[in-house]
Design a protein around this motif. Structure first.
Motif, short mmCIF file in Angstrom:
data_model
loop_
_atom_site.label_atom_id
_atom_site.label_comp_id
_atom_site.label_asym_id
_atom_site.label_seq_id
_atom_site.Cartn_x
_atom_site.Cartn_y
_atom_site.Cartn_z
N GLY A 145 -3.34 19.57 -5.23
CA GLY A 145 -2.77 19.18 -3.95
C GLY A 145 -3.81 18.76 -2.94
N SER A 146 -4.88 19.54 -2.79
CA SER A 146 -5.91 19.20 -1.81
C SER A 146 -6.68 17.96 -2.22
CB SER A 146 -6.86 20.38 -1.61
OG SER A 146 -7.54 20.71 -2.82
N ALA A 147 -6.95 17.79 -3.52
CA ALA A 147 -7.67 16.59 -3.98
C ALA A 147 -6.86 15.33 -3.73
CB ALA A 147 -8.02 16.72 -5.46
N VAL A 148 -5.54 15.41 -3.92
CA VAL A 148 -4.68 14.26 -3.64
C VAL A 148 -4.79 13.86 -2.17
CG1 VAL A 148 -2.26 13.56 -3.40
CG2 VAL A 148 -3.05 14.59 -5.53
N VAL B 201 4.09 5.68 -5.53
CA VAL B 201 4.05 5.79 -7.00
C VAL B 201 3.04 6.84 -7.41
CG1 VAL B 201 3.52 4.56 -9.14
CG2 VAL B 201 4.82 3.41 -7.34
N ARG B 202 1.87 6.84 -6.76
CA ARG B 202 0.86 7.87 -7.08
C ARG B 202 1.42 9.27 -6.83
NH1 ARG B 202 -2.52 4.03 -4.52
NH2 ARG B 202 -2.56 5.20 -2.57
N GLY C 238 -2.11 1.36 -7.94
CA GLY C 238 -3.02 0.90 -6.91
C GLY C 238 -4.20 1.82 -6.72
N MET C 239 -4.88 1.66 -5.59
CA MET C 239 -6.02 2.49 -5.21
C MET C 239 -5.95 2.78 -3.72
SD MET C 239 -9.11 0.51 -7.21
CE MET C 239 -10.35 1.38 -6.22
N PRO C 240 -6.28 4.01 -3.28
CA PRO C 240 -6.28 4.30 -1.85
C PRO C 240 -7.25 3.39 -1.11
CG PRO C 240 -6.38 6.33 -3.12
CD PRO C 240 -6.58 5.21 -4.10
N GLY C 241 -6.81 2.86 0.02
CA GLY C 241 -7.66 2.01 0.84
C GLY C 241 -7.81 0.60 0.34
N ARG D 160 0.82 -1.21 0.00
CA ARG D 160 0.00 0.00 0.00
C ARG D 160 0.85 1.27 0.00
NH1 ARG D 160 -5.32 -0.47 3.90
NH2 ARG D 160 -6.56 -1.79 2.52
N ARG D 161 1.89 1.28 0.82
CA ARG D 161 2.74 2.48 0.88
C ARG D 161 3.54 2.65 -0.40
NH1 ARG D 161 4.23 1.64 7.18
NH2 ARG D 161 2.65 3.06 8.04
#
Length: 343
Positions: free
Chosen positions: A226-229, A143-144, A339-342, A137-138
């Protein structure tokens, strides 16, 4: 007397060889995600779409406030410097010298990077059992971040020379114009160096002014990106809401659609979720940076740039966010990289 027997003719339909009937033994016991939803995997869920709508609404709110405010209408705005006269500025935030602009927005990617690093390294949901500090995950979150940072650099800092913002300005007819066409040097009148300036920074350094083209709002781009990330990284981990987690659809290698929960289980269980919803200091820092970014976006919308310049800044930021956080859901190969967050 003989009894005449009659027979009833019953026609039994033969099964179609091309379309054999479905029997209970061949019917799937549980419908797949593709049978229960028609949502395209690369589109945001309704809750995500509602969240993203905040950004254009913020730009609209700031622009309306600027046009309706008597103080703003009576202030002197210089379109060349894209700023109000400090003596008549309608608000403290309308001055480019305000502390939030100088020490936060001007070095905005530093604060975004700091908040991102603290959250990714400090939040329990990013842990992976048995994989140490740098679990799957990290690594994928890293990479993102690298991809998004490269986009920020290309748009605002460097893109094989001038950044995309400056290139688009010149493509739309803009150039560096001299405030004084000629200057005296060594007893001779020589032409200024403004024609050699191909970036906004270089033009300002030689005393020229950037004029004549379309200037994509770098502030709007930075603050939205930045905030959306930060929001898209932390919300699926902190808020256990179906609209941010399981409602997301992913396309598998065989073309079928599955829930993000299935992808998380397939990836190895998805880390330590115990206490993940608790707000630690790292999460609070990320929330603070994201919240301040939204506030400065509102101030930018109210006091700086034209509506079209702000709109194009929004489009460029949304394109980057879509490529990193939504497109991978429909492209398995790309999802294996970022990947995907979470999940």
């Amino acid at each position: 007397m003989a009894t005449r027997r009659t027979t009833t003719r019953v026609e039994v339909p033969l099964p179609d060889r091309n379309n054999p009937p479905t029997t209970n033994s061949t019917r799937p016991a549980h419908p797949t995600a593709s049978q229960t939803t028609t949502t395209h995997p690369s589109l945001p869920t309704p809750l995500e779409a509602l969240f993203l709508t905040i950004y254009p609404l913020t730009l609209l709110l700031g622009s309306l406030a600027s046009h309706l405010s008597p103080a703003t209408r009576s202030a002197t705005y210089n379109p060349t410097t894209q700023a109000y006269d400090p003596s008549t500025a309608p608000s403290y935030f309308a001055r480019k010298s305000n502390l939030f602009n100088v020490y936060f927005v001007k070095i905005g990617w530093f604060w975004i990077s700091l908040a991102w690093a603290c959250f990714v390294l400090g939040h329990g949901s990013l842990k992976s059992h048995g994989q140490g500090l740098l679990g799957r995950r990290r690594v994928q979150a890293g990479v993102r971040y690298v991809v998004v940072t490269c986009v920020w650099i290309a748009v605002t800092q460097w893109f094989f020379g001038a950044p995309i913002i400056d290139r688009s300005f010149r493509w739309t007819g803009g150039r560096c114009q001299a405030l004084e066409i000629e200057r005296e040097e060594g007893g001779f009148l020589v032409e200024g160096e403004v024609e050699k300036a191909f970036t906004h920074a270089a033009c300002k350094a030689v005393g020229g002014r950037w004029a004549g083209g379309h200037d994509i709002s770098g502030h709007v781009f930075l603050l939205i990106l930045g905030s959306a990330v930060l929001w898209l990284e932390l919300l699926p981990a902190v808020l256990k809401m179906e609209g941010l987690r399981e409602a997301r659809r992913v396309r598998m290698g065989d073309g079928s659609l599955r829930s993000a929960a299935f992808e998380a289980r397939r990836g190895g269980g998805g880390g330590d979720d115990e206490g993940a919803a608790e707000l630690g200091w790292a999460t609070k820092l990320a929330l603070g940076v994201a919240g301040l970014s939204w506030w400065m976006l509102l101030m930018t919308a109210a006091y700086f740039h034209t509506w079209f310049e702000k709109f194009t800044g929004l489009l460029v930021a949304f394109a980057a966010v879509y490529a990193v956080y939504f497109l991978p859901r429909g492209l398995p190969a790309w999802r294996r990289v970022v990947g995907m967050p979470g999940v």
